[in-house]
Design an enzyme around this catalytic site. Sequence first.
Site, short mmCIF file in Angstrom:
data_model
loop_
_atom_site.label_atom_id
_atom_site.label_comp_id
_atom_site.label_asym_id
_atom_site.label_seq_id
_atom_site.Cartn_x
_atom_site.Cartn_y
_atom_site.Cartn_z
N GLY A 1 0.93 -1.17 0.01
CA GLY A 1 0.04 0.05 -0.09
C GLY A 1 0.95 1.24 -0.11
CD GLN A 2 -1.50 6.56 -0.82
OE1 GLN A 2 -1.12 7.42 -1.31
NE2 GLN A 2 -2.69 6.54 -0.08
CG LEU A 3 2.20 3.90 6.09
CD1 LEU A 3 3.02 5.26 5.99
CD2 LEU A 3 1.01 4.30 7.23
CB ALA B 1 -7.05 -0.53 6.30
CB THR C 1 -8.39 7.41 9.99
OG1 THR C 1 -9.08 8.38 9.27
CG2 THR C 1 -9.48 6.52 10.64
CE1 TYR D 1 -10.42 3.39 6.19
CE2 TYR D 1 -10.66 5.64 6.72
CZ TYR D 1 -9.97 4.60 6.59
OH TYR D 1 -8.59 4.88 6.72
CD1 TRP E 1 -7.51 14.12 5.17
CD2 TRP E 1 -7.05 16.12 4.17
NE1 TRP E 1 -8.57 15.15 5.58
CE2 TRP E 1 -8.29 16.38 5.01
CE3 TRP E 1 -6.46 17.00 3.54
CZ2 TRP E 1 -8.80 17.65 4.89
CZ3 TRP E 1 -7.19 18.47 3.39
CH2 TRP E 1 -8.47 18.59 4.20
N1 LIG Z 1 -5.29 7.12 2.80
C1 LIG Z 1 -5.55 7.75 3.73
O1 LIG Z 1 -5.92 9.00 3.15
C2 LIG Z 1 -5.50 7.43 5.33
C3 LIG Z 1 -5.94 8.23 6.08
C4 LIG Z 1 -5.74 7.97 7.37
C5 LIG Z 1 -5.36 6.82 7.90
N2 LIG Z 1 -5.16 5.95 6.79
C6 LIG Z 1 -4.64 4.49 7.41
O2 LIG Z 1 -3.31 4.41 6.89
C7 LIG Z 1 -3.12 2.82 6.65
C8 LIG Z 1 -2.48 2.84 5.32
O3 LIG Z 1 -3.23 3.31 4.31
P1 LIG Z 1 -2.88 3.45 2.82
O4 LIG Z 1 -3.46 4.53 2.08
O5 LIG Z 1 -1.47 3.21 2.64
O6 LIG Z 1 -3.52 2.33 2.45
P2 LIG Z 1 -3.86 1.54 0.68
O7 LIG Z 1 -2.61 2.13 -0.08
O8 LIG Z 1 -5.05 1.47 0.43
O9 LIG Z 1 -3.17 0.14 0.92
C9 LIG Z 1 -3.83 -0.78 1.55
C10 LIG Z 1 -3.21 -2.17 1.93
O10 LIG Z 1 -4.29 -2.96 2.70
C11 LIG Z 1 -4.11 -4.42 1.77
N3 LIG Z 1 -5.32 -4.95 2.07
C12 LIG Z 1 -6.49 -4.61 2.02
N4 LIG Z 1 -7.47 -5.45 1.99
C13 LIG Z 1 -6.62 -6.59 2.35
C14 LIG Z 1 -6.82 -8.26 2.57
N5 LIG Z 1 -8.30 -8.54 2.55
N6 LIG Z 1 -5.62 -8.89 2.75
C15 LIG Z 1 -4.59 -8.40 2.99
N7 LIG Z 1 -4.27 -7.26 2.81
C16 LIG Z 1 -5.22 -6.22 2.30
C17 LIG Z 1 -3.81 -3.76 0.46
O11 LIG Z 1 -3.30 -5.04 -0.11
P3 LIG Z 1 -3.08 -5.01 -1.99
O12 LIG Z 1 -1.73 -4.35 -1.97
O13 LIG Z 1 -2.96 -6.37 -1.93
O14 LIG Z 1 -4.15 -4.30 -2.41
C18 LIG Z 1 -2.80 -2.88 0.52
O15 LIG Z 1 -1.51 -3.30 0.73
C19 LIG Z 1 -4.54 2.28 6.76
O16 LIG Z 1 -4.60 1.63 7.83
C20 LIG Z 1 -5.27 3.45 6.49
O17 LIG Z 1 -6.65 2.77 7.26
C21 LIG Z 1 -5.14 6.12 5.54
#
Ligand SMILES: NC(=O)c1ccc[n+]([C@@H]2O[C@H](COP(=O)([O-])OP(=O)(O)OC[C@H]3O[C@@H](n4cnc5c(N)ncnc54)[C@H](OP(=O)(O)O)[C@@H]3O)[C@@H](O)[C@H]2O)c1
Length: 283
Positions: A10-12, A60, A101, A125, A150
């Site tokens: 994922g991004q992070l 997530a 979040t 969410y 964000w």
């Molecule tokens: N994005 C935001 O703006 C934001 C804001 C606040 C907090 N957060 C939190 O920060 C964290 C990282 O966010 P992000 O934006 O980096 O997320 P992201 O890019 O959407 O990546 C999510 C990751 O979760 C994995 N995943 C999802 N469903 C899964 C499953 N069933 N089994 C195994 N892996 C699974 C995905 O795997 P695949 O690579 O295989 O798809 C991906 O690697 C999360 O906990 C999110 O809730 C995000």
Amino acid sequence: MEILVTGANGQLGIDLVKELYKRGYNVICPSRYDMNLEDKDKIKEYIMNSNCDAIIHCAAYTSVDKAEQEKGLCLRINKDATEVIAICAKKFDIPMIYISTDYIFDGSKDEEYTEKDIPNPINMYGMSKYLGEKSVISNLDKYYVVRTSWVFGINGNNFIETMLNISKIRNKINVVDDQIGSPTYTVDLSRLLVDILESNKYGIYNATNEGYCTWYEFAKEIFEISNIDIKINPISSNEYKCMAKRPLNSRLSKNKLVESGFQLLPNWKEALTNYIQQRENNI
Ligand SMILES: NC(=O)c1ccc[n+]([C@@H]2O[C@H](COP(=O)([O-])OP(=O)(O)OC[C@H]3O[C@@H](n4cnc5c(N)ncnc54)[C@H](OP(=O)(O)O)[C@@H]3O)[C@@H](O)[C@H]2O)c1
């Protein structure tokens, strides 16, 4: 020391794994094929066999609007899987970082949210992430709950990429101007997460880049830095139709980070400039 990172693609996750390698850690990165978060037995089996010394749970269900229709799936991933991971961490007596979040709050507060404010999520969410937090806190002593907002990182489907893609096909765009928060760059957040992991100062932390803006102001800065000429029209949340409600105020206080001796993240404008630069180098 072996660190297990979920969501490493994922991004992070991508930047976090780079930061951990840089600091000399061995990293275990289960893909969704190795450890699907919908399969509780698989999660237990994988973690039990991994022999890891800490877990950073980045994975997530992150589709905020789709979650309103896929409530069951969202809860299974963000709440149930998090609970199983926390129980495994307890069994091995190892620390766990859970990424949470700003969307756990309803956004009605006039000031910044502190770690002591009571969550009251207004979308599915946010609710699922809050329930994930509760599973971590109720099962573990050695936990860190890190609330961010964000998020943008290379390879992500983030707001910056959405804006840049739209600018290729349109010369004007409407952007919401009444939600305020802090954009957060995964490279900066990853450094802090490893600092936090090394601190043994367990607890809840807010962690975002410094400074605040609205989505409209964020979009304006993205186009300015990228030298893109596009008309941006500020609109209210009511005018922007989407499935999930968003908090109007997402400002998170970072006073606790300072008091605990952690280095704050740079201002979001500096982070955005670095991201655009990193993106151009990658193309
Ligand atoms: N994005 C935001 O703006 C934001 C804001 C606040 C907090 N957060 C939190 O920060 C964290 C990282 O966010 P992000 O934006 O980096 O997320 P992201 O890019 O959407 O990546 C999510 C990751 O979760 C994995 N995943 C999802 N469903 C899964 C499953 N069933 N089994 C195994 N892996 C699974 C995905 O795997 P695949 O690579 O295989 O798809 C991906 O690697 C999360 O906990 C999110 O809730 C995000």
